[in-house]
Design an enzyme around this catalytic site. Structure first.
Site, mmCIF file in Angstrom:
data_model
loop_
_atom_site.group_PDB
_atom_site.id
_atom_site.type_symbol
_atom_site.label_atom_id
_atom_site.label_comp_id
_atom_site.label_asym_id
_atom_site.label_seq_id
_atom_site.Cartn_x
_atom_site.Cartn_y
_atom_site.Cartn_z
ATOM 1 N N CYS A 1 0.825 -1.210 0.000
ATOM 2 C CA CYS A 1 0.000 0.000 0.000
ATOM 3 C C CYS A 1 0.859 1.260 0.000
ATOM 4 O O CYS A 1 1.990 1.263 0.493
ATOM 5 C CB CYS A 1 -0.884 0.023 1.234
ATOM 6 S SG CYS A 1 -1.864 -1.456 1.422
ATOM 7 N N ARG B 1 5.595 0.089 -6.072
ATOM 8 C CA ARG B 1 5.437 -0.792 -4.914
ATOM 9 C C ARG B 1 4.391 -1.878 -5.171
ATOM 10 O O ARG B 1 4.287 -2.822 -4.394
ATOM 11 C CB ARG B 1 4.969 0.035 -3.708
ATOM 12 C CG ARG B 1 5.997 1.019 -3.204
ATOM 13 C CD ARG B 1 5.341 2.068 -2.333
ATOM 14 N NE ARG B 1 4.718 1.495 -1.158
ATOM 15 C CZ ARG B 1 5.297 1.368 0.025
ATOM 16 N NH1 ARG B 1 6.533 1.773 0.175
ATOM 17 N NH2 ARG B 1 4.660 0.846 1.044
ATOM 18 N N TRP C 1 -2.711 -2.624 -1.664
ATOM 19 C CA TRP C 1 -2.223 -3.945 -2.044
ATOM 20 C C TRP C 1 -2.937 -4.894 -1.097
ATOM 21 O O TRP C 1 -2.661 -4.897 0.103
ATOM 22 C CB TRP C 1 -0.705 -3.979 -1.850
ATOM 23 C CG TRP C 1 -0.061 -5.114 -2.545
ATOM 24 C CD1 TRP C 1 0.014 -5.329 -3.889
ATOM 25 C CD2 TRP C 1 0.630 -6.197 -1.933
ATOM 26 N NE1 TRP C 1 0.698 -6.480 -4.137
ATOM 27 C CE2 TRP C 1 1.095 -7.029 -2.976
ATOM 28 C CE3 TRP C 1 0.914 -6.538 -0.618
ATOM 29 C CZ2 TRP C 1 1.808 -8.187 -2.720
ATOM 30 C CZ3 TRP C 1 1.633 -7.684 -0.374
ATOM 31 C CH2 TRP C 1 2.073 -8.500 -1.416
ATOM 32 N N ASN D 1 -1.748 1.954 5.959
ATOM 33 C CA ASN D 1 -0.821 0.897 5.524
ATOM 34 C C ASN D 1 -0.557 0.027 6.729
ATOM 35 O O ASN D 1 -0.383 0.538 7.838
ATOM 36 C CB ASN D 1 0.531 1.492 5.107
ATOM 37 C CG ASN D 1 0.468 2.091 3.731
ATOM 38 O OD1 ASN D 1 -0.588 2.143 3.121
ATOM 39 N ND2 ASN D 1 1.614 2.561 3.263
ATOM 40 N N GLY D 2 -0.461 -1.278 6.527
ATOM 41 C CA GLY D 2 -0.125 -2.166 7.643
ATOM 42 C C GLY D 2 -1.284 -3.076 7.980
ATOM 43 O O GLY D 2 -2.198 -3.278 7.172
ATOM 44 N N GLU E 1 19.424 -22.802 -3.184
ATOM 45 C CA GLU E 1 18.941 -21.442 -3.369
ATOM 46 C C GLU E 1 20.120 -20.489 -3.639
ATOM 47 O O GLU E 1 20.037 -19.616 -4.499
ATOM 48 C CB GLU E 1 18.130 -21.004 -2.142
ATOM 49 C CG GLU E 1 17.663 -19.563 -2.133
ATOM 50 C CD GLU E 1 16.854 -19.142 -3.367
ATOM 51 O OE1 GLU E 1 16.441 -19.999 -4.155
ATOM 52 O OE2 GLU E 1 16.686 -17.920 -3.543
ATOM 53 N N LYS F 1 20.516 -18.251 -7.014
ATOM 54 C CA LYS F 1 20.632 -16.787 -6.927
ATOM 55 C C LYS F 1 21.864 -16.313 -7.692
ATOM 56 O O LYS F 1 21.806 -15.366 -8.455
ATOM 57 C CB LYS F 1 20.732 -16.399 -5.445
ATOM 58 C CG LYS F 1 20.184 -15.080 -5.109
ATOM 59 C CD LYS F 1 18.698 -15.076 -4.815
ATOM 60 C CE LYS F 1 17.878 -15.821 -5.807
ATOM 61 N NZ LYS F 1 16.497 -15.960 -5.536
ATOM 62 N N GLU G 1 21.367 -16.708 -11.550
ATOM 63 C CA GLU G 1 20.418 -15.865 -12.263
ATOM 64 C C GLU G 1 20.839 -14.411 -12.398
ATOM 65 O O GLU G 1 20.465 -13.758 -13.361
ATOM 66 C CB GLU G 1 18.994 -15.981 -11.693
ATOM 67 C CG GLU G 1 18.754 -15.353 -10.346
ATOM 68 C CD GLU G 1 17.263 -15.450 -9.934
ATOM 69 O OE1 GLU G 1 17.024 -15.570 -8.741
ATOM 70 O OE2 GLU G 1 16.371 -15.382 -10.796
ATOM 71 N N HIS H 1 30.603 -39.034 -5.654
ATOM 72 C CA HIS H 1 29.987 -39.967 -6.602
ATOM 73 C C HIS H 1 29.999 -39.415 -8.026
ATOM 74 O O HIS H 1 29.181 -39.810 -8.846
ATOM 75 C CB HIS H 1 28.564 -40.308 -6.140
ATOM 76 C CG HIS H 1 28.560 -40.967 -4.794
ATOM 77 N ND1 HIS H 1 28.986 -42.255 -4.599
ATOM 78 C CD2 HIS H 1 28.268 -40.483 -3.561
ATOM 79 C CE1 HIS H 1 28.919 -42.559 -3.311
ATOM 80 N NE2 HIS H 1 28.492 -41.490 -2.646
ATOM 81 N N LYS I 1 9.853 -11.670 -13.909
ATOM 82 C CA LYS I 1 9.496 -11.777 -12.490
ATOM 83 C C LYS I 1 8.385 -12.797 -12.294
ATOM 84 O O LYS I 1 8.400 -13.570 -11.350
ATOM 85 C CB LYS I 1 9.065 -10.396 -11.968
ATOM 86 C CG LYS I 1 8.707 -10.370 -10.488
ATOM 87 C CD LYS I 1 9.924 -10.656 -9.627
ATOM 88 C CE LYS I 1 9.611 -10.767 -8.162
ATOM 89 N NZ LYS I 1 10.682 -11.463 -7.416
HETATM 90 C C1 AGP Z 1 13.746 -16.490 -8.060
HETATM 91 O O1 AGP Z 1 14.832 -15.697 -7.821
HETATM 92 C C2 AGP Z 1 13.316 -16.647 -9.416
HETATM 93 N N1 AGP Z 1 13.260 -15.450 -10.109
HETATM 94 C C3 AGP Z 1 12.282 -17.715 -9.718
HETATM 95 O O2 AGP Z 1 12.903 -18.923 -9.479
HETATM 96 C C4 AGP Z 1 10.921 -17.697 -8.974
HETATM 97 O O3 AGP Z 1 11.118 -18.018 -7.641
HETATM 98 C C5 AGP Z 1 9.978 -18.699 -9.652
HETATM 99 O O4 AGP Z 1 9.740 -18.300 -10.970
HETATM 100 C C6 AGP Z 1 8.682 -18.864 -8.924
HETATM 101 O O5 AGP Z 1 7.956 -17.682 -8.882
HETATM 102 P P1 AGP Z 1 6.722 -17.527 -7.924
HETATM 103 O O6 AGP Z 1 7.228 -17.664 -6.520
HETATM 104 O O7 AGP Z 1 6.175 -16.173 -8.215
HETATM 105 O O8 AGP Z 1 5.760 -18.626 -8.244
#
Ligand code: AGP
Length: 610
Positions: free
Chosen positions: A2, A27, A74, A100-101, A482, A486, A489, A505, A605
């Site tokens: 928000c 935002r 939001w 907000n909140g 993870e 990170k 990407e 292995h 995204k």
């Molecule tokens: C994360 O850094 C990525 N950009 C990607 O793996 C993301 O987590 C994935 O596409 C899932 O997205 P979501 O959580 O919006 O479903």
């Protein structure tokens, strides 16, 4: 998330409010509205959707007046809709509030006010505030707001107007940001600096428990207890783009630094006051259903899937229910055995990922109940699931997910503890210890963030390499996955995550002189085993950075080249800390290589195609 903007001055407020809200669009929001004192009194115009929809409405029916408040919502409590949008008002329509909140105790307050004759029209917690302020009002809006705020629990920033005192705009901050913009013959409020930057660079930054009473000619600052205070004026010398990022160079860095708040917000209102149990009141699944669950499937993509890997350990260890994890794009094509006693948990930041949505539908088709862990209230995943556990991370803008991932971890801890409470699978003392350790996490993350300079150096040396490995055991392996994603990407450096015991292995063949290996060593029970695996790679020339718990430095540093210590927590909770240095290493490596950190190549995204 928000956004709030408010204006009191001599100019027409409508355009100032709309332009201010536009500056907060980054935002994320799903509806918008404004309230303005017009010749007819306090008038509100609001609508679901983009600001353009509201603008169209205002073009037909403008609100003319020089005092007003505006909001982009939001959705949190209640779906995105016209009626749930802010500003909200009371039954007399003489008071108006933007917020907000979250007001944690809004249901109790709503019951009390309903008994007194107040009639509510929306599903929101915010509407309760406008009724509460109206109820407390006896001729002094400042005192009414102070009394109302005393009765509210949670995190909030407020802008309040009343037709009875049209020369005042009241603003309050309680754990949700709010700034006051100081102009000449006019003053402003904003949830973020960009909302008001076009008009003034002189601001007061309110702290928690502080409020401001704005008139055209001045700003009075006080605590919510009514004690007058003075503050230094903060001069903003950022440009608009920097201001959107709250002074950070990139959204990703801002979001990494927002994690302590995201942890606190995700826990807010979900833990009993005595700290002994978790109660997820928003879930509709009852104790009988929970007792009938025979297996859990966790399904998600990318980073959300990695959170699910941790979730598996959390649920299995706290609730003793067997859990399978699946990448969503594989799930429905492998004919998973889904029965009515299977709980399927889908995890998605955006709530719009096509594969995750398809998995959800597959689960429902087979008669399973679906719980969604998502960051977006009105998303498709949230709408179609039987239950929703929202992660209160706020909108995540950088493509690389950081605060959404860690909030998903918090959601899994809460859900695991909720299950344990119903099933009686953990002793009360153990549950209380976990909850108490969870409360420490936000400050522990802050302590890690303070050491970012060390991680920047690590990242800079890593950035000259083409290949890299992450290793760990147990939940450390999940975090390694993870960390590797990170780094890949946003830095485009190839890396692989391996279960530390699995290297020999096959993958050990790739270890050569000077190759960087990041080893997570946070699980005390597995120390010795992981240290042996570290020795295997060191013996083949690897340069090892160990990420280990404070207190184990002496032991671990004997086996690694460099060591980064994270604050000590309970083993199950360590992913919520150990991932933070990996996020920062990825960020700084990408920066060192000159890449577009927030918008890495080839990625989106929200992935809404299969
Ligand atoms: C994360 O850094 C990525 N950009 C990607 O793996 C993301 O987590 C994935 O596409 C899932 O997205 P979501 O959580 O919006 O479903």
């Amino acid at each position: 998330m928000c956004g709030i903007v408010g204006y009191i001055g001599k100019r027409d407020s409508q355009d100032i409010l709309i332009e201010g809200l536009k500056k907060l669009e980054y935002r994320g929001y799903d509806s918008a509205g404004i309230a303005v004192f017009t010749a007819n009194g306090l008038e509100i115009s609001k609508s679901k959707g983009r600001l353009a929809v509201l603008e169209d409405k205002l073009r037909d029916e403008p609100l003319a007046g020089s005092v007003g408040i505006g909001h982009t919502r939001w959705a949190t409590h209640g779906k995105p809709s016209d009626v749930n949008s802010h500003p909200h008002t009371d039954n007399s329509a003489k008071f108006s509030v933007v917020h907000n909140g979250i007001v944690e105790n809004y249901l109790d307050l709503k019951d009390e006010l309903t008994a007194k004759g107040h009639v509510f029209v929306s599903e929101t917690d915010t509407e309760v505030i406008s009724h509460l302020v109206a109820d407390e009002y006896d001729g002094n809006i400042v005192e009414a707001v102070q009394r109302a705020v005393k009765r509210m629990r949670g995190a909030f920033a407020l802008g309040v107007l009343t037709e009875f005192e049209p020369e005042k705009l009241v603003a309050v901050r309680f754990a949700s940001p709010l700034v006051i913009g100081i102009g000449e013959g006019e003053n402003f409020i904003g949830s973020d600096i960009p909302a008001i930057l076009e008009h003034t660079r002189n601001v007061y930054i309110l702290n928690d428990g502080e409020m401001a009473v704005l008139t055209r000619d001045g700003v009075e600052l006080m605590t919510t207890e009514g004690e007058f205070i003075s503050k230094e004026i903060y001069h903003v010398d950022w440009d608009l783009v920097t201001a959107e990022k709250a002074g950070f160079d990139h959204f990703m860095l801002k979001e990494i630094y927002e994690q302590p708040k995201a942890y606190r917000d995700t826990m807010l209102g979900r833990i009993a006051d005595d700290g002994k149990s978790v109660d997820l009141k928003e879930l509709t699944m009852d104790a009988d259903y929970i007792k009938s669950i025979r297996k859990v499937h966790i399904v998600a993509c990318g980073t959300a899937y990695h959170a699910g890997m941790v979730g598996k350990t959390v649920i299995e260890s706290l609730a003793r229910i067997p859990v399978e994890t699946d990448v969503a794009s594989e799930y429905r094509y492998r004919s998973p055995i889904i029965t009515p006693d299977t709980l399927v948990i889908v995890v998605s930041q955006s709530g719009e990922t096509a594969d995750t949505l398809a998995a959800l539908r597959e689960a429902k088709r087979n008669g399973a109940r679906v719980l969604a862990i998502t960051n977006v209230v009105g998303s498709s995943v949230a709408r179609e699931a039987d239950d929703v556990l929202v992660t209160w991370a706020g909108p995540e803008i950088a493509v690389a997910s950081t605060k959404a991932y860690t909030s998903q971890l918090i959601a899994f801890y809460l859900f695991g503890l909720h299950l344990a409470g119903v099933l009686g699978t953990k002793a009360e003392a153990e549950v209380a210890a976990l909850i108490s350790a969870m409360h420490e996490l936000p400050e522990q993350v802050e302590a890690i963030l303070e050491q970012s300079a060390v991680l920047k150096q690590v990242a800079e040396s890593i950035s000259s390499h083409k290949n890299l490995f992450f290793i760990g055991r147990g939940v450390d392996y999940a975090v390694a996955q993870e960390g590797s994603l990170k780094l890949k990407e946003i830095s485009y450096i190839h890396s692989e995550a391996y279960a530390a015991g699995e290297l020999k292995h096959g993958t050990l063949a790739l270890i050569e002189d000077n190759i960087p290996v990041i080893a997570l060593v946070t699980q005390e029970e597995l120390y010795e085993k992981t240290l042996s695996n570290i020795k295997e790679v060191k013996a083949r020339g690897a340069h090892v950075l160990g990420i280990a718990n404070a207190g184990s430095e002496v032991e671990v540093s004997k086996s690694v080249d460099e060591l980064f210590a994270i604050p000590k927590t309970l083993p199950l909770l360590s992913p919520a800390l150990s991932v933070v240095p990996l996020q920062l290493i990825s960020y700084y490596a990408s920066l060192a290589l000159g890449h577009d950190v927030d918008k890495p190549r080839n990625l989106a995204k929200s992935v809404t195609v299969e």
